[in-house]
Scaffold this active site. Structure first.
Site, PDB file in Angstrom:
ATOM      1  N   ASP A 454     -49.515  24.368 -57.806  1.00 17.87           N
ATOM      2  CA  ASP A 454     -49.852  25.247 -56.694  1.00 17.87           C
ATOM      3  C   ASP A 454     -48.688  26.121 -56.259  1.00 17.87           C
ATOM      4  OD1 ASP A 454     -51.943  23.453 -56.921  1.00 17.87           O
ATOM      5  OD2 ASP A 454     -52.376  23.457 -54.784  1.00 17.87           O
ATOM      6  N   GLU A 523     -58.252  26.504 -61.491  1.00 15.19           N
ATOM      7  CA  GLU A 523     -59.011  25.343 -61.001  1.00 15.19           C
ATOM      8  C   GLU A 523     -60.022  25.827 -59.978  1.00 15.19           C
ATOM      9  OE1 GLU A 523     -55.382  23.040 -59.804  1.00 15.19           O
ATOM     10  OE2 GLU A 523     -56.237  23.220 -57.785  1.00 15.19           O
TER      11      GLU A 523
END
Length: 869
Positions: A454, A523
Site C-alpha cells: 500500500d 487488489e
C-alpha cells in the site's frame, strides 16, 4: 567421501495432555535419518513443544539429551506454536463459530521451546550444517548440545534463511537440538500478519513455519544453484542458458575442487581453488537450439529443465545440487500508465487473485495442489502473494501448472511502518528480500517482486531492497508498490489501488474511474461472498446462520476490522436488486446470483478493455482468491474448496475463447487468450422476455484476434421488455458448433453509482437494477441423466418444461443425501436452460473422497425443484 550419518533415537512414549477425547496418550517422535551421501538433507520431521512458562530452564539445559521433556507435546514440522497445539488436539475445531475466542492470547506472550533428540555417528572429513529455511517468528535462539549456535540478534524475522556449521558440536550417540521462539508482534517485527483477511491467529504465528534441516557434504559445499535463459524475440528458436552455483570451502585450509554442471547431455566443468572458508560462484553457459519454451497455461506448455552440479575433491564427490527451471522471458513496461507484463515477448493480461496462506501457516501440499488445480480450471492465470510467500511446494506446482506468481511484502504492519525502521529492521528487511529472491528466482512461474504493497519505501530502504535483490541475481520485474505512487529509484509502479473492497454493481467495472477496467488494478473485489448452505453449516452455528439476514449485525466470520465486519452495503444491494430475503435459505440462493454476476463482470471488463487503444486494461488482482480461515467474504472458492456462484461467475469470464456482454455500451465482445487468431466465428445474441418469449435474435460474424478482445456488434434493444429479462450469447464456429455460451439476467432499470461519495473501499449506489422478477419465474422442469466412471461424473440436463430453468446447480454427493464430494472440478455449473435445451456438465474428483459410497447427483435451481440421481 566421508559423510555424517544421523538417526533419531525414538524416546519412550510419554503421556501427552490433551483436550480431545480418544487421542493417543503417547505419540513418539518420528526418526530423523541423514544419509551419508553428499548433497542430501534431512528435515526434522517433528518437534516436542512447550511454553517457557512451563519450561523455565535455559537453552543450555533444554538442548542436552538428558533433559526430560515429559509433558511436552509432539507437533509436526513447520508448526507455528498454535498450529502445533491444534495438531496435538489442544483445542476444539477453531474454524467453527467463535471457538477461536477460546484460545487464550496471553499464552503466547512468552517464548516457546521446540526440541528434538537424535543420534549421530560423525565421520572423519564430513561437514554438517544446520539450515533454517526461514526465520523464527519473531526471533529465535538455536541451541545444540548445550551450546548456543545463534542468538536472537541473528535469528530474527520471518524470512531470512540461516545456515550454521555445527560439525564441531555433534557427538557420537545422543544429541539434542532446541530452538526458542520469542513472542510475535507484527507491529514491532518483520513477521507475517493477516491484517483484515480474517480473524487473527492468537499466537500471531509465533514459532517455526518452515523446515529445519541437517545437510552433509565433504570439504566443499554447493549452494544456491541458479539457471536463467536469454531468448531471442520473437523467434524463440534458440536460448542461451546461464547456470551457476556457489561453491563454499568448509575447511580452514585452501581446497581445489572440480565443479561439474549440466542441463542435459553436455557436461561442463571447471577447476576452482578456494581459500580457507571462502565462497565463489561457478558459472557455465550453454546454447540450446529449438528450446522447449515455458508458457503460462493459456498460452502454451510448461516444459521444465534440470540443472545439476557436482563438486569433486580428490576424485571423490563432495556435494551435489540441482534446480528445476524453465526457458522463458519475462519483462514489463508502462502502457498509458498501467503496468504491462510480457511473457516471451507476448503481452500478458494478468487476471489473477490474492492468495491467502492458511491462518496457522500450515502446509498441506495436497490442499495447495487442489487449490491450484481449481485456479487453473477457473482460467485464472496469476496469484499475488502479498506478504505470504509460501513454502517451496506452491512454486513447484505453479511451475507445472503454468500459473504466474507475483510476490512481495505486505501492507499495514511493521513492513510498511517505514518511519519506525532502525538499523536492525533495515538489515532484516534486506536479508528477507535476498533470502526470498534466492529461494524463488529459478521458478518460471515468477512474474515479479513488489517491495511495497500500500506504500512504497523511501529512498534508503528501497536501495536496501534493490541491493538485496541484486545480490540474489534477481532478473525479473521489480515494482515499488501496488499503489500508484512513484518511488525514488523505480519510478511509477504502474499499479492502482483505488478499491473497491466491498459491494459494487456490475456496471462499476466498465467505467474508467477508480477501480474500473483500465490500467493495472492490484487488489479489487466486491467483498461478501456467501457460500452455499451446506458449507455454511460447517463453520457457522445455527444462530450465526439465522443472523445472516440482519445486514447490520456484526458477523464473526467477516473481518475483525469494523469496516468489513457487517454485510451492510452488500445486503442493501441484495434487498433492492433481488428482493429482501425472508430466510437464510433465500439469502444464500440470491447471494449466488449476486456473486456470479459481479465476479463475471469484473473479469470480463478487464478482458474486454485489454485491447482498448485508450487507457487499456493491463491487469487485475481479484481480492481475494481463497480463505485463510472460513469467511463470508473475499474468496472465489470457500475454505473447504467448495465452488459456488462466485467461482463460476469468474470461470465463465475467464474461458479461453469467450463471448461476453458489456454493461456500459451493450457491445458484444469475443476475448481470446490464445496466441493464434480464430476466424470463421459468429456471435448469436438472443434477448428473452422474463416469460421466455424471444424479443430479438441477432447474429454477427467475427474473427477473434489473438491474445486480445474483438468487438462483435451490439446487443439489440427491443421494445416491450419485462423489467427483468434474459440474454443468451452463443459463440459458434463455421459448422454451428457452440464454442461458448453465456447467459445474463438484466434489468431495464439501471444500477446508478454515486462517485462523489466514494471511499477507499466502496462507491455507493443511488439507484438499483430491478431483478426481482426472478422470484416470479414459473417452476422449471429439468430431466437429469448421469453416468459415472472412476473419478468422473457426467450430468446431462434437459429442460423438459415450458419456462426457463434458471441457475441450475449440480453437485456430486457421497451417496444419496450424503455430503458433497470436495474438491470437485466442474466443467460448468449454475446453468440456465430454455425449453428443449440440453447442457452436459462434467465433474472430476478423487474416487477415494467418496468414502466407499456410490456417487449420487443432486440438481437444484432457482426455480427448479431438487432432483437426486
Amino acid at each position: 567421501m566421508a559423510a555424517l550419518a544421523l538417526a533419531l533415537a525414538v524416546p519412550d512414549a510419554v503421556a501427552l495432555p490433551t483436550d480431545r477425547p480418544g487421542r493417543p496418550a503417547g505419540t513418539p517422535q518420528a526418526p530423523l535419518t541423514v544419509a551419508a551421501d553428499p548433497g542430501t538433507a534431512a528435515t526434522v520431521p517433528d518437534w516436542r513443544l512447550q511454553s517457557s512458562a512451563r519450561a523455565p530452564q535455559t537453552g543450555a539445559d533444554i538442548s542436552t539429551p538428558g533433559y526430560s521433556d515429559a509433558g511436552w507435546r509432539t507437533v509436526p514440522a513447520r508448526s507455528t506454536v498454535l498450529a502445533g497445539l491444534v495438531a496435538a488436539g489442544a483445542y476444539p475445531d477453531l474454524t467453527r463459530g467463535d471457538n477461536l475466542k477460546q484460545v487464550d492470547p496471553t499464552d503466547f506472550t512468552v517464548p516457546w521451546w521446540y526440541r528434538k533428540v537424535f543420534t549421530a555417528d560423525p565421520r572423519p572429513g564430513a561437514h554438517t550444517s544446520l539450515r533454517l529455511d526461514g526465520g523464527v517468528i519473531s526471533r529465535g535462539e538455536v541451541w545444540l548440545n548445550g551450546t548456543l549456535v545463534a542468538g536472537p540478534d541473528r535469528v530474527v524475522g520471518a524470512y531470512p534463511t540461516h545456515e550454521f556449521d555445527v560439525t564441531a558440536l555433534l557427538r557420537p550417540g545422543a544429541n539434542a537440538l532446541a530452538i526458542r521462539a520469542a513472542a510475535a508482534d507484527p507491529k514491532q517485527d518483520l513477521l507475517i500478519h493477516f491484517i483484515d483477511w480474517s480473524q487473527l491467529p492468537p499466537d500471531r504465528n509465533q514459532g517455526l513455519f518452515r523446515d529445519v534441516r541437517f545437510t552433509t557434504s565433504g570439504p566443499v559445499s554447493l549452494r544456491f544453484p541458479r539457471a536463467t535463459a536469454d531468448l531471442p524475440l520473437p523467434a524463440l528458436d534458440t536460448a542461451k542458458v546461464t547456470f551457476e552455483v556457489e561453491a563454499r570451502n568448509n575447511t580452514d585450509a585452501p581446497v581445489t575442487t572440480l565443479v561439474t554442471g549440466g542441463i542435459g547431455h553436455t557436461a561442463h566443468s571447471r577447476t576452482v581453488t578456494l581459500a580457507a572458508r571462502a565462497t565463489t560462484t561457478v558459472t557455465f553457459t550453454e546454447d540450446v537450439t529449438r528450446p522447449r519454451v515455458w508458457w503460462p497455461f493459456q498460452m502454451g506448455d510448461q516444459p521444465l529443465y534440470t540443472a545439476s552440479f557436482t563438486a569433486t575433491v580428490d576424485t571423490r564427490d563432495s556435494d551435489r545440487a540441482t534446480t528445476r527451471f524453465g526457458i522463458r522471458e519475462v519483462s514489463s513496461s508502462l502502457v498509458d500508465g498501467g503496468r504491462q507484463f510480457h511473457v516471451n515477448g507476448e503481452p500478458f493480461l494478468v487476471r489473477g487473485g490474492g492468495w491467502a496462506s492458511d491462518l496457522f501457516l500450515r502446509t498441506d501440499v495436497r490442499r495447495i495442489e487442489d487449490q491450484l488445480k481449481l485456479v487453473r480450471s477457473m482460467g485464472m492465470n496469476t496469484l499475488r502473494l502479498e506478504g505470504k510467500p509460501e513454502n517451496d511446494e506452491l512454486y513447484d506446482l505453479a511451475d507445472r501448472l503454468g500459473i504466474m506468481l507475483l510476490t512481495g511484502w505486505e501492507c499495514c504492519s511493521k513492513w510498511e511502518d517505514y518511519a519506525s525502521f532502525d538499523a536492525e529492521d533495515k538489515r532484516v528487511a534486506g536479508a528477507s528480500a535476498e533470502s526470498e529472491a534466492r529461494r524463488v528466482r529459478n521458478h518460471p512461474s515468477m512474474l515479479g517482486f513488489l517491495i511495497g504493497s500500500d506504500a512504497a519505501p523511501g529512498a534508503e530502504l528501497e536501495r536496501i531492497y534493490l541491493d538485496a535483490l541484486a545480490r540474489a541475481h534477481w532478473n525479473l520485474p521489480i515494482v515499488s508498490s501496488a499503489k500508484a505512487v512513484a518511488s525514488p529509484q523505480l519510478g511509477a509502479p504502474g499499479m492502482k489501488m483505488e478499491g473497491p473492497y466491498w459491494w459494487v454493481p456490475p456496471t462499476y467495472w466498465y467505467t474508467k474511474r477508480l477501480g474500473g477496467a483500465f490500467g493495472f488494478a492490484s487488489e479489487v473485489g466486491p467483498g461478501p461472498t456467501i457460500p452455499e448452505l451446506d458449507e455454511l453449516r460447517k463453520f457457522l452455528t445455527p444462530r450465526d446462520i439465522a443472523k445472516l439476514t440482519d445486514h447490520n449485525a456484526v458477523q464473526y466470520h467477516l473481518a475483525p476490522s469494523p469496516t468489513f465486519n457487517k454485510l451492510s452495503f452488500w445486503g442493501a444491494a441484495l434487498d433492492n436488486r433481488y428482493g429482501r430475503p425472508a430466510t437464510p435459505e433465500q439469502l444464500v440462493r440470491k447471494a449466488q446470483l449476486a456473486n456470479y454476476e459481479i465476479n463475471r463482470a469484473q473479469l470480463e471488463a478487464f478482458g474486454r478493455n485489454s485491447s482498448d487503444p485508450a487507457k487499456p486494461a493491463t491487469g487485475v488482482i481479484y481480492w481475494m482468491l481463497n480463505d485463510a480461515w472460513p469467511t463470508l467474504y473475499w474468496h472465489l472458492y470457500d475454505y473447504h474448496l467448495a465452488t459456488a456462484g462466485s467461482y463460476f461467475g469468474a470461470k465463465t469470464a475467464l474461458r479461453p475463447l469467450h463471448v461476453q456482454y458489456s454493461y456500459d455500451d451493450r457491445s458484444l465482445v469475443v476475448v481470446n487468450t490464445g496466441l493464434a487468431e480464430v476466424g470463421g466465428l459468429r456471435v448469436r445474441a438472443t434477448v428473452f422476455h422474463l416469460d421466455g418469449t424471444v424479443k430479438a435474435d441477432d447474429t454477427h460474424p467475427v474473427t477473434a484476434r489473438a491474445n486480445g478482445s474483438t468487438r462483435a456488434g451490439a446487443l439489440p434493444t427491443p421494445g416491450g421488455l419485462s423489467t427483468t429479462y434474459f440474454v443468451r450469447l452463443l459463440l459458434q464456429d463455421g459448422q454451428g458448433r457452440v464454442l461458448d455460451r453465456n447467459v445474463y439476467w438484466l434489468s431495464t432499470k439501471p444500477d446508478t453509482l454515486d462517485y462523489a461519495k466514494s471511499t477507499w473501499y466502496h462507491t455507493p449506489q443511488s439507484a438499483y437494477a430491478d431483478l426481482k422478477g426472478l422470484d416470479r419465474l414459473p417452476t422449471g422442469l429439468v430431466a437429469v441423466r448421469t453416468a459415472s466412471t472412476d473419478g468422473e461424473t457426467r450430468v446431462e440436463l434437459t429442460n423438459t418444461g415450458r419456462s426457463v430453468a434458471f441457475f441450475v446447480r449440480a453437485t456430486v454427493r457421497k451417496g444419496a443425501g450424503g455430503p458433497e464430494v470436495l474438491p470437485t472440478d466442474w466443467s460448468d455449473n449454475y446453468v440456465t436452460l430454455w425449453p428443449g435445451e440440453t447442457v452436459t456438465l462434467t465433474a472430476r474428483y478423487r474416487s477415494s473422497d467418496l468414502g466407499g459410497a456410490s456417487p449420487a447427483v443432486e440438481v437444484f435451481g432457482h426455480n427448479v425443484p431438487r432432483v437426486v440421481r
